[in-house]
Design a protein around this motif. Structure first.
Motif, PDB file in Angstrom:
ATOM      1  N   UNK A  54      -5.228   6.767  10.032  1.00  0.00           N
ATOM      2  CA  UNK A  54      -3.936   6.664  10.698  1.00  0.00           C
ATOM      3  C   UNK A  54      -2.866   6.452   9.627  1.00  0.00           C
ATOM      4  N   UNK A  55      -1.846   7.302   9.617  1.00  0.00           N
ATOM      5  CA  UNK A  55      -0.839   7.237   8.558  1.00  0.00           C
ATOM      6  C   UNK A  55      -0.090   5.912   8.539  1.00  0.00           C
ATOM      7  N   UNK A  56      -0.100   5.188   9.663  1.00  0.00           N
ATOM      8  CA  UNK A  56       0.574   3.890   9.712  1.00  0.00           C
ATOM      9  C   UNK A  56      -0.195   2.820   8.933  1.00  0.00           C
ATOM     10  N   UNK A  57      -1.419   3.146   8.547  1.00  0.00           N
ATOM     11  CA  UNK A  57      -2.242   2.241   7.734  1.00  0.00           C
ATOM     12  C   UNK A  57      -2.158   2.603   6.251  1.00  0.00           C
ATOM     13  N   UNK A  58      -1.139   3.351   5.888  1.00  0.00           N
ATOM     14  CA  UNK A  58      -1.021   3.880   4.524  1.00  0.00           C
ATOM     15  C   UNK A  58      -1.024   2.785   3.469  1.00  0.00           C
ATOM     16  N   UNK A  59      -0.470   1.617   3.792  1.00  0.00           N
ATOM     17  CA  UNK A  59      -0.393   0.558   2.783  1.00  0.00           C
ATOM     18  C   UNK A  59      -1.780   0.117   2.329  1.00  0.00           C
ATOM     19  N   UNK A  60      -2.719  -0.015   3.276  1.00  0.00           N
ATOM     20  CA  UNK A  60      -4.090  -0.381   2.905  1.00  0.00           C
ATOM     21  C   UNK A  60      -4.757   0.735   2.107  1.00  0.00           C
ATOM     22  N   UNK A  61      -4.569   1.966   2.551  1.00  0.00           N
ATOM     23  CA  UNK A  61      -5.189   3.085   1.845  1.00  0.00           C
ATOM     24  C   UNK A  61      -4.669   3.184   0.405  1.00  0.00           C
ATOM     25  N   UNK A  62      -3.364   2.979   0.236  1.00  0.00           N
ATOM     26  CA  UNK A  62      -2.769   3.050  -1.098  1.00  0.00           C
ATOM     27  C   UNK A  62      -3.302   1.935  -1.989  1.00  0.00           C
ATOM     28  N   UNK A  63      -3.434   0.743  -1.417  1.00  0.00           N
ATOM     29  CA  UNK A  63      -3.952  -0.384  -2.185  1.00  0.00           C
ATOM     30  C   UNK A  63      -5.392  -0.127  -2.617  1.00  0.00           C
ATOM     31  N   UNK A  64      -6.188   0.423  -1.730  1.00  0.00           N
ATOM     32  CA  UNK A  64      -7.585   0.738  -2.051  1.00  0.00           C
ATOM     33  C   UNK A  64      -7.662   1.823  -3.126  1.00  0.00           C
ATOM     34  N   UNK A  65      -6.836   2.853  -2.989  1.00  0.00           N
ATOM     35  CA  UNK A  65      -6.826   3.943  -3.969  1.00  0.00           C
ATOM     36  C   UNK A  65      -6.413   3.460  -5.356  1.00  0.00           C
ATOM     37  N   UNK A  66      -5.585   2.401  -5.377  1.00  0.00           N
ATOM     38  CA  UNK A  66      -5.100   1.864  -6.651  1.00  0.00           C
ATOM     39  C   UNK A  66      -6.074   0.850  -7.261  1.00  0.00           C
ATOM     40  N   UNK A  67      -7.201   0.632  -6.597  1.00  0.00           N
ATOM     41  CA  UNK A  67      -8.207  -0.270  -7.147  1.00  0.00           C
ATOM     42  C   UNK A  67      -8.215  -1.649  -6.536  1.00  0.00           C
ATOM     43  N   UNK A  68      -7.324  -1.909  -5.578  1.00  0.00           N
ATOM     44  CA  UNK A  68      -7.271  -3.209  -4.925  1.00  0.00           C
ATOM     45  C   UNK A  68      -8.148  -3.270  -3.692  1.00  0.00           C
ATOM     46  N   UNK A  69      -8.262  -4.476  -3.127  1.00  0.00           N
ATOM     47  CA  UNK A  69      -9.031  -4.666  -1.895  1.00  0.00           C
ATOM     48  C   UNK A  69      -8.062  -4.965  -0.765  1.00  0.00           C
ATOM     49  N   UNK A  70      -8.147  -4.194   0.304  1.00  0.00           N
ATOM     50  CA  UNK A  70      -7.202  -4.308   1.415  1.00  0.00           C
ATOM     51  C   UNK A  70      -7.680  -5.318   2.450  1.00  0.00           C
ATOM     52  N   UNK A  71      -6.777  -5.695   3.352  1.00  0.00           N
ATOM     53  CA  UNK A  71      -7.128  -6.572   4.465  1.00  0.00           C
ATOM     54  C   UNK A  71      -8.222  -5.925   5.310  1.00  0.00           C
ATOM     55  N   UNK A  72      -8.129  -4.613   5.470  1.00  0.00           N
ATOM     56  CA  UNK A  72      -9.121  -3.875   6.251  1.00  0.00           C
ATOM     57  C   UNK A  72     -10.521  -4.082   5.677  1.00  0.00           C
ATOM     58  N   UNK A  73     -10.666  -3.920   4.372  1.00  0.00           N
ATOM     59  CA  UNK A  73     -11.967  -4.079   3.726  1.00  0.00           C
ATOM     60  C   UNK A  73     -12.458  -5.519   3.799  1.00  0.00           C
ATOM     61  N   UNK A  74     -11.558  -6.460   3.560  1.00  0.00           N
ATOM     62  CA  UNK A  74     -11.925  -7.878   3.593  1.00  0.00           C
ATOM     63  C   UNK A  74     -12.433  -8.281   4.983  1.00  0.00           C
ATOM     64  N   UNK A  75     -11.779  -7.764   6.014  1.00  0.00           N
ATOM     65  CA  UNK A  75     -12.164  -8.115   7.378  1.00  0.00           C
ATOM     66  C   UNK A  75     -13.544  -7.575   7.725  1.00  0.00           C
TER      67      UNK A  75
END
Length: 376
Positions: A54-75
């Motif tokens: 979902x494009x509205x979740x872009x912030x998590x996807x961008x963080x993951x692509x940049x090497x970070x861990x998103x709220x989505x992954x942590x949950x």
């Protein structure tokens, strides 16, 4: 997250999480059942279950692509036992409740929507959200309990943020209600500025004694002068005093949770070392929030030469970590910050950072030397 997570934010709007703007309904106007089994959330569940983004979740996807861990992954890591169905879901087990924007701080990277204390500055800057300092997200506490009480009693975790949860009366009323109803199995988790442990007649330490697990994520961005500049109204001395006070409760887990921004990215290694030296935390008791917005505080805006200098300092810091046998999981968190900083060039916002910082400095009669730039 739409199978387990119930987030209540500004004006009672229930959303997918605190980051993505995916509204499901309004808890002030609808029942919990209408929201939790409504078409908006069912549509999102179906999309995610099919592997569609979902494009509205872009912030998590961008963080993951940049090497970070998103709220989505942590949950997902925290609740691996949850069964994923296409549309249906049992009651939520993870609540994120933000009763209001009541707060006693004016943090640099915050805004009026999340801090009532910000109202005066926001009004002068023309960024206020309405004409009242306090914004109550849940209008009727008892009605909220009537709607969500059944789910809250069986919840595995309740996350309190704000505003400042330890300055919000509804937070204390909910803890008392949970104790009265025997729901002390729930894990309490906080995002707090950690400036106060007592509010009116409430003592949070007395209430925490009833719960089996409490995690405090203290929003601290630096020690001393820098920390007090970023977190306006903070007293570093008070933070140290409160840290000592909660040691009487061994089941309360304390972590520092800095917001990673332009203001503190260069000083983060020294901040970590200082917290270890003061015995505020164990080596792994740190949790990063990498700031995405507003973009003019995002670490990606830094000029290339500054990014290179920061990277060099971090590499020296990694050598120190190796010598002192700091767990690799902690090094990975700092590496994620570096990777995120280098993943994109947002230097077009650099001028805006300087302009916005100057405006706020003039309002507050402050100045700051960040090492790579001094803004008076």
């Amino acid at each position: 997250m739409p199978w387990i997570h119930f987030h209540v934010g500004n004006n009672g709007i229930a959303k997918a999480c605190c980051v993505a703007n995916i509204p499901f309904g309004n808890i002030n106007e609808q029942s919990m059942e209408e929201i939790w089994n409504g078409m908006p959330i069912q549509h999102l569940r179906e999309k995610f279950a099919s592997g569609e983004k979902d494009k509205r979740c872009a912030q998590c996807y961008k963080l993951e692509d940049a090497g970070g861990k998103s709220i989505r992954q942590e949950t997902f890591e925290k609740f691996p036992h949850v069964k994923i169905e296409k549309k249906s879901a049992p009651l939520p087990i993870y609540f994120d409740i933000r009763f209001s924007n009541v707060c006693n701080f004016r943090c640099r990277t915050c805004w009026h929507g999340a801090s009532s204390k910000w109202f005066s500055d926001a009004k002068k800057l023309g960024t206020n959200l309405g004409e009242k300092a306090i914004i109550r997200n849940i209008h009727d506490f008892m009605l909220f309990l009537k709607k969500c009480g059944g789910a809250l009693l069986q919840a595995e975790e309740i996350y309190f943020a704000g505003g400042e949860p330890l300055a919000i009366e509804e937070h204390f009323l909910l803890l008392e209600w949970l104790v009265k109803n025997g729901a002390t199995q729930v894990r309490l988790r906080y995002n707090t500025n950690f400036s106060m442990l007592k509010f009116k007649n409430y003592d949070v330490l007395e209430l925490w004694k009833h719960f089996s697990e409490v995690e405090v994520l203290a929003s601290l961005d630096g020690t001393g002068e820098l920390g007090e500049f970023i977190r306006k109204e903070m007293s570093w001395e008070t933070i140290l005093e409160n840290r000592e006070k909660i040691r009487i409760l061994p089941h309360v887990k304390f972590k520092i949770s800095p917001t990673i921004s332009v203001f503190n990215i260069q000083h983060l290694p020294n901040f970590y070392r200082e917290c270890l030296k003061l015995k505020m935390i164990a080596p792994t008791d740190i949790y990063f929030n990498i700031l995405e917005r507003p973009f003019h505080y995002n670490i990606k805006i830094l000029p290339l030469i500054v990014k290179r200098n920061i990277e060099k300092e971090y590499l020296d810091f990694f050598d120190w970590m190796n010598r002192n046998e700091i767990p690799t999981s902690v090094r990975s968190m700092f590496q994620e910050c570096l990777d995120y900083m280098k993943a994109e060039d947002l230097s077009k916002y650099w001028d805006k950072f300087q302009t916005e910082t100057m405006l706020l400095n003039e309002l507050r009669d402050e100045e700051i030397d960040l090492g790579f730039i001094k803004i008076g």
